[in-house]
Scaffold this active site. Structure first.
Site, mmCIF file in Angstrom:
data_model
loop_
_atom_site.group_PDB
_atom_site.id
_atom_site.type_symbol
_atom_site.label_atom_id
_atom_site.label_comp_id
_atom_site.label_asym_id
_atom_site.label_seq_id
_atom_site.Cartn_x
_atom_site.Cartn_y
_atom_site.Cartn_z
ATOM 1 N N ASP A 330 0.855 -1.185 0.000
ATOM 2 C CA ASP A 330 0.000 0.000 0.000
ATOM 3 C C ASP A 330 0.896 1.242 0.000
ATOM 4 O O ASP A 330 2.127 1.146 0.066
ATOM 5 C CB ASP A 330 -0.935 -0.025 1.214
ATOM 6 C CG ASP A 330 -2.229 0.751 0.975
ATOM 7 O OD1 ASP A 330 -2.249 1.642 0.091
ATOM 8 O OD2 ASP A 330 -3.220 0.473 1.668
ATOM 9 N N GLU A 527 -10.038 7.058 5.089
ATOM 10 C CA GLU A 527 -9.340 6.463 6.221
ATOM 11 C C GLU A 527 -8.602 7.493 7.052
ATOM 12 O O GLU A 527 -8.224 8.551 6.584
ATOM 13 C CB GLU A 527 -8.361 5.385 5.749
ATOM 14 C CG GLU A 527 -7.255 5.882 4.847
ATOM 15 C CD GLU A 527 -7.599 5.664 3.383
ATOM 16 O OE1 GLU A 527 -6.664 5.402 2.603
ATOM 17 O OE2 GLU A 527 -8.783 5.763 3.021
#
Length: 635
Positions: A330, A527
């Site tokens: 990621d 997020e």
């Protein structure tokens, strides 16, 4: 455009020189030019090997008639170490130019959330993609790049694209076939902009509603995300390389939805048996469907960063589950392995040795290449591990057909935001609505007669009803992209047969209205910023709006636009009806379809609805008494 016959004449001449020993063959030619400290090769190296554009089948790897493993092996035999390191590197478009792609042999470029070309249209994206792809084809071996983007609920970075409900809404539909059809529609829109790799679906099992990514989960129990992996088939097709085939990504492996306190990038403290029972099944289902890539979670498992967890990545995912695609990190995810900011040699060797095949290093990609080269030369990362990673990446590029059709298929460009896709999104929105309460049968609303009052900050706001990951990473309020707001949907439904009045804060209502509809809830977030450890109630503005409506004495229907269940138990007795609309996206007409009975309500809760925020985490089977159980939904 140059003359094709002259191209082949040049190719034949080069091959004749190779045969006569006057020019080095590609493998030795590449090795003869040592990389500079920055990893780029001199321009003279590029003349040795004919590019795919000029000599499609001059070498075995360029021959589409050969099996993919044969093509991969041939291509790898011609690659230098720097060619291989480039294939393992993914840079963000904002920090890597087309020239960088050529010079460093970059294997991938991505657009992060909100990272769009100067002209944010489907055609603008296609032009940008083609410029990067042409740069990749200009490298000595002509290896196309694979371009990644987070099209997590539609091609959501592109203005004008169809924005579908977020996963929590799709989970409420309990309809894998619908999810597959949505995946197919998204693949067409993504293909129309050239992009060939989607960082979706998120297969997290969200176990704590305080987590800011709860809306990215199809449900709190593994059966729901596992069943909705049908979207992988929709995105990729029955096989990679078919019409509008886009490589899917199962993310975030593994346990990101189970962190303590719902903290983003936190620690999932579970036994291995519980991790396997709750969080692993959706990934196993995606692997069975042939998902092309898996993205690693930022989170920890019992204190160890998953980005550096060889047991989970290599032993469990690759060996036990038999995952044959490639693993991608990621955003700067490997940087967190050693606990020190920035990319270190320890970060690099730990991540690659753990089994990560392509590393997403948005900005510091040059440093990553230099560090990995040094680790390989020092023997701390084996050449076998590098070759395994590159083999996995190249296999997917061949399977996608990028060597034969590297540029945008413009026949799909017009599908971006098409009427057909918006109709599908409207259907998905209607199927996702969950009627929580309906006292006195106030729903469905009559389409004719009298006056309807609509209020609330989310009634007439495309940005709010679409949520995060819409045009920008965190999303934003306002008319950020074309679509139909919930208020517009209500007005479209009644037409001239009834009067619709709107006031954001509810002011102006009186007893002459037959019903009031309050569209309230959350505003966009993604997020980290979306984590809500301090409570999950409605804000003061929403509570005041509903109070104003209730004071008029007319029946009040509350429509909750949110990325998770909210703490509403104290207010619910004063509402005549309540509907969970989740984050419906651009097609707010689907909400009105259910409110007015054009479509019967069939949605069921994918999450347990708390009685109070203090119950978090609350999930099916844990013995806590909910306000509404998972699976609740009035019809």
């Amino acid at each position: 455009m140059s003359n094709p016959s002259s191209r082949w004449t040049k190719v034949a001449a080069v091959l004749a020189l190779v045969a006569a020993g006057l020019v080095m063959p590609p493998a030795t030619a590449t090795a003869a030019f040592p990389p500079s400290d920055r990893g780029a090769f001199p321009p003279s190296d590029r003349a040795v090997l004919p590019s795919p554009a000029t000599a499609r089948a001059a070498f075995p790897y360029q021959d589409p008639g050969l099996p993919v493993p044969v093509r991969v092996a041939d291509l790898m035999s011609r690659m230098s170490l720097d060619d291989k390191l480039g294939q393992m590197t993914q840079a963000e478009r904002g920090s890597a130019s087309a020239a960088d792609v050529t010079a460093y042999r970059l294997g991938s470029v991505l657009s992060g959330g909100g990272s769009a070309p100067p002209v944010n249209t489907a055609a603008g994206w296609a032009d940008m993609y083609d410029s990067y792809q042409n740069a990749a084809l200009a490298t000595p071996l002509g290896i196309p790049l694979v371009y990644g983007v987070d099209a997590v609920h539609g091609h959501n970075n592109v203005v004008g694209a169809t924005i579908f409900p977020h996963n929590i809404g799709l989970g409420a539909t309990r309809d894998p076939d619908l999810a597959e059809r949505i995946g197919r529609a998204v693949a067409e829109e993504v293909s129309g902009t050239g992009i060939d790799w989607n960082f979706a679906p998120c297969l997290c099992v969200a176990r704590d509603d305080r987590w800011g990514r709860t809306y990215e989960s199809f449900g709190e129990t593994p059966d729901l995300p596992a069943s909705m992996t049908s979207i992988v088939t929709g995105l990729q097709g029955e096989r990679l390389g078919g019409p509008a085939s886009v490589m899917a990504t199962a993310k975030h492996y593994v346990g990101d939805g189970g962190t303590t306190g719902g903290a983003d990038q936190g620690d999932t403290r579970l036994s291995e048996a519980d991790l396997r029972a709750v969080h692993l099944p959706p990934f196993a289902a995606a692997v069975r469907r042939g998902v092309g890539s898996v993205m690693i979670s930022f989170s920890r498992w019992n204190g160890v960063k998953v980005h550096g967890h060889r047991y989970l990545i290599t032993t469990v995912l690759k060996e036990e589950l038999g995952f044959g695609g490639f693993v991608v990190s990621d955003w700067n995810g490997i940087d967190q392995i050693d606990g020190v900011p920035g990319t270190s040699a320890l970060d690099v060797r730990t991540a690659v040795n753990a089994g990560i095949d392509m590393v997403m290093v948005p900005v510091e990609w040059r440093r990553f290449i230099d560090l990995l080269r040094a680790e390989v030369r020092a023997g701390r990362v084996s050449t076998a591990r590098v070759d395994d990673a590159v083999r996995r990446v190249l296999t997917k590029k061949f399977e996608l057909g990028l060597f034969e059709k590297p540029l945008t298929d413009r026949s799909y460009t017009a599908s971006v935001g098409s009427a057909a896709h918006r109709a599908l999104a409207r259907q998905a929105v209607a199927r996702s609505q969950v009627v929580l309460k309906n006292d006195g049968g106030v729903l469905p609303l009559a389409r004719t007669g009298g006056k309807i009052f609509v209020a609330g900050k989310n009634a007439d706001d495309i940005g709010n009803q679409s949520g995060g990951w819409t045009i920008t990473w965190q999303g934003s309020s306002g008319a950020i992209t074309p679509g139909t707001t919930i208020l517009q949907g209500i007005r479209n439904t009644v037409g001239s047969a009834a009067t619709v009045t709107y006031s954001r804060d509810g002011s102006g209502i009186d007893g002459s209205y037959r019903v009031a509809v309050a569209v309230v809830g959350e505003t966009p977030y993604a997020e980290t910023k979306g984590d809500r450890p301090g409570g999950l109630g409605l804000d003061a503005a929403d509570l005041n709006t509903i109070a104003t409506l209730r004071a008029s004495g007319v029946p009040v229907v509350v429509v909750l636009v949110s990325g998770r269940p909210l703490d509403i138990a104290a207010e619910l007795p004063g509402w005549n009806a309540a509907v969970a609309a989740w984050l419906p996206g651009t097609e707010g007409q689907g909400v009105a379809d259910v409110l007015f009975g054009l479509v019967p309500p069939t949605g069921r809760l994918p999450m347990t609805w708390m009685r109070a925020s203090s119950q978090q985490p609350i999930n099916a089977g844990d013995g806590k008494a909910p306000l509404f159980a998972q699976g609740h939904g009035l019809t």
